[in-house]
Scaffold this motif. Structure first.
Motif, PDB file in Angstrom:
ATOM      1  N   SER A  71       0.831  -1.402  -0.064  1.00 34.98           N
ATOM      2  CA  SER A  71      -0.015   0.068  -0.073  1.00 34.98           C
ATOM      3  C   SER A  71       0.786   1.292   0.009  1.00 34.98           C
ATOM      4  CB  SER A  71      -0.994  -0.083   1.433  1.00 34.98           C
ATOM      5  OG  SER A  71      -1.582  -1.070   1.411  1.00 34.98           O
ATOM      6  N   VAL A  72       0.267   2.139  -0.672  1.00 37.70           N
ATOM      7  CA  VAL A  72       1.003   3.658  -0.616  1.00 37.70           C
ATOM      8  C   VAL A  72       0.056   4.659  -0.344  1.00 37.70           C
ATOM      9  CG1 VAL A  72       2.463   5.324  -2.011  1.00 37.70           C
ATOM     10  CG2 VAL A  72       2.692   2.854  -2.311  1.00 37.70           C
ATOM     11  N   GLY A 108      -2.524 -11.236  -4.352  1.00 39.09           N
ATOM     12  CA  GLY A 108      -3.445 -12.282  -3.701  1.00 39.09           C
ATOM     13  C   GLY A 108      -4.734 -12.011  -3.313  1.00 39.09           C
ATOM     14  N   GLY A 109      -4.898 -10.638  -3.371  1.00 38.35           N
ATOM     15  CA  GLY A 109      -6.369 -10.042  -2.711  1.00 38.35           C
ATOM     16  C   GLY A 109      -6.534  -8.674  -3.537  1.00 38.35           C
ATOM     17  N   LYS A 110      -7.745  -8.308  -3.229  1.00 34.77           N
ATOM     18  CA  LYS A 110      -8.127  -7.045  -3.783  1.00 34.77           C
ATOM     19  C   LYS A 110      -7.229  -5.642  -3.364  1.00 34.77           C
ATOM     20  CE  LYS A 110     -11.358  -5.519  -0.172  1.00 34.77           C
ATOM     21  NZ  LYS A 110     -12.791  -5.408   0.214  1.00 34.77           N
ATOM     22  N   VAL A 111      -7.046  -4.691  -4.526  1.00 38.48           N
ATOM     23  CA  VAL A 111      -6.384  -3.415  -4.278  1.00 38.48           C
ATOM     24  C   VAL A 111      -7.552  -2.514  -4.586  1.00 38.48           C
ATOM     25  CG1 VAL A 111      -4.455  -1.997  -4.819  1.00 38.48           C
ATOM     26  CG2 VAL A 111      -4.378  -4.614  -4.588  1.00 38.48           C
ATOM     27  N   THR A 125     -12.162  -0.570  -6.510  1.00 36.20           N
ATOM     28  CA  THR A 125     -11.574  -1.740  -6.266  1.00 36.20           C
ATOM     29  C   THR A 125     -11.248  -2.662  -7.396  1.00 36.20           C
ATOM     30  OG1 THR A 125     -12.413  -1.381  -3.882  1.00 36.20           O
ATOM     31  CG2 THR A 125     -11.812  -3.538  -4.485  1.00 36.20           C
ATOM     32  N   ILE A 126     -10.082  -3.307  -7.366  1.00 39.10           N
ATOM     33  CA  ILE A 126      -9.523  -4.046  -8.600  1.00 39.10           C
ATOM     34  C   ILE A 126      -9.434  -5.284  -7.909  1.00 39.10           C
ATOM     35  CG2 ILE A 126      -7.955  -4.309 -10.267  1.00 39.10           C
ATOM     36  CD1 ILE A 126      -9.317  -1.625 -10.189  1.00 39.10           C
ATOM     37  N   LEU A 146      -4.566   1.027  -1.679  1.00 38.55           N
ATOM     38  CA  LEU A 146      -4.379   0.164  -0.529  1.00 38.55           C
ATOM     39  C   LEU A 146      -4.683  -1.329  -0.737  1.00 38.55           C
ATOM     40  CD1 LEU A 146      -4.560   0.831   2.578  1.00 38.55           C
ATOM     41  CD2 LEU A 146      -6.942   0.707   2.493  1.00 38.55           C
ATOM     42  N   PHE A 147      -3.638  -2.105  -0.354  1.00 38.12           N
ATOM     43  CA  PHE A 147      -3.686  -3.591  -0.403  1.00 38.12           C
ATOM     44  C   PHE A 147      -4.821  -4.190   0.593  1.00 38.12           C
ATOM     45  CE2 PHE A 147       0.185  -4.998  -2.741  1.00 38.12           C
ATOM     46  CZ  PHE A 147       0.114  -3.941  -3.688  1.00 38.12           C
TER      47      PHE A 147
END
Length: 311
Positions: A71-72, A108-111, A125-126, A146-147
């Motif tokens: 995350s940044v 492995g999860g949404k970002v 959200t991707i 955000l991861f």
């Protein structure tokens, strides 16, 4: 400027506060966790590899690539401090902030991509494994991402996550802090707490724990987001470190403690600082009101994207 606040509790002595501040000065507590500047991120090589989230300068995953593994909160707007597009192609060397048109998620999860720095404003959200063009309002208007591991998905792992970190800067909120503040908003909405009451909770957690779910004991037997003390009737060691139970206790909607929370008095008739003090009964009551404007700003930044949560 980073403002490092020492958590406070109802029984802290002046000697203990002095010792804590001394530890901070000596670097014995963990430093503020901030995103590394672009030039220090050696893994960022302009190749969208497994485990990374990638921005593209052009639509349809074309043009120069900028790859990320975490995350940044602020992509940065100017060189040389911004995160830039790395690979050859259109846009190489341009700052990613407000210049991305499409993305690829190989994590492995949404970002989630946000319009504002600090994970606020309009978002998209991707899903894991997906490619996407950024929607209108985010295309060339992106500021942070955000991861899933940091985004405030209210899993049990998140609710009891140990976060022994320290330091708070209103202009550079970490992913953990943002998730915790969003969670406090979500629980407040779920239990009918007013905006002012939620802002009171945010101000309190900034003062008490830097908005981290601290397991390490700062004073006596205190712990958690609100530095509640088992010896003072707030629950067991585990309960005060459970974000959901601790937040419910502060709001006055918990069944595991009979200590009064916000809903046990007319908190809307109090200032944010006075309402916080009525719940916390701190030896340092003025610290809460000092964070009121920051709490209001963070609430306004996040609340539109947060849904009510009641467990």
């Amino acid at each position: 400027m980073t403002e490092t606040l020492a958590p406070t509790s109802r029984s802290r002595s002046r000697r203990r506060v002095a010792g804590l501040l001394g530890a901070l000065a000596a670097g014995l507590l963990m430093p503020v966790i901030t995103a590394a500047p672009a030039q220090a991120a050696t893994a960022r090589n302009g190749v969208c590899e497994s485990g990374e989230f990638c921005y593209y300068y052009n639509s349809d995953n074309a043009g120069s690539v900028s790859d990320f593994s975490s995350s940044v909160p602020d992509l940065g707007a100017t060189q040389p401090s911004c995160y830039d597009f790395k690979s050859s192609g259109a846009g190489q060397g341009v700052c990613v902030k407000n210049h991305a048109a499409s993305v690829r998620n190989r994590t492995g999860g949404k970002v989630t991509v946000y319009f504002n720095s600090g994970y606020g404003g309009q978002s998209q959200t991707i899903a894991s494994g997906a490619d996407a063009n950024l929607v209108t309002g985010l295309k060339n208007e992106n500021a942070s991402h955000l991861f899933a591991a940091d985004d405030g998905t209210w899993t049990q792992a998140f609710i009891v996550r140990e976060e022994n970190r320290s330091g708070f800067s209103a202009g550079s909120v970490t992913a953990y802090q943002a998730a915790n503040i969003k969670f406090i908003i979500a629980v407040g909405k779920g239990y009918g707490i007013s905006a002012k009451g939620i802002q009171t909770a945010i101000a309190t957690t900034i003062v008490e724990s830097w908005a981290y779910n601290r397991y390490v004991i700062t004073d006596a037997d205190s712990g958690g987001l609100f530095q509640q003390r088992p010896a003072s009737g707030w629950g067991t060691y585990s309960q005060v470190r459970n974000k959901f139970l601790a937040t419910k206790a502060f709001y006055g909607v918990a069944s595991h403690t009979s200590n009064p929370g916000l809903k046990d008095f007319d908190y809307n008739s109090y200032s944010i600082g006075a309402a916080a003090q009525k719940v916390q009964r701190s030896a340092y009551p003025d610290r809460y009101q000092a964070q009121a404007s920051t709490a209001i700003s963070l609430y306004n930044q996040y609340q539109a994207s947060v849904q009510p949560y009641t467990g």
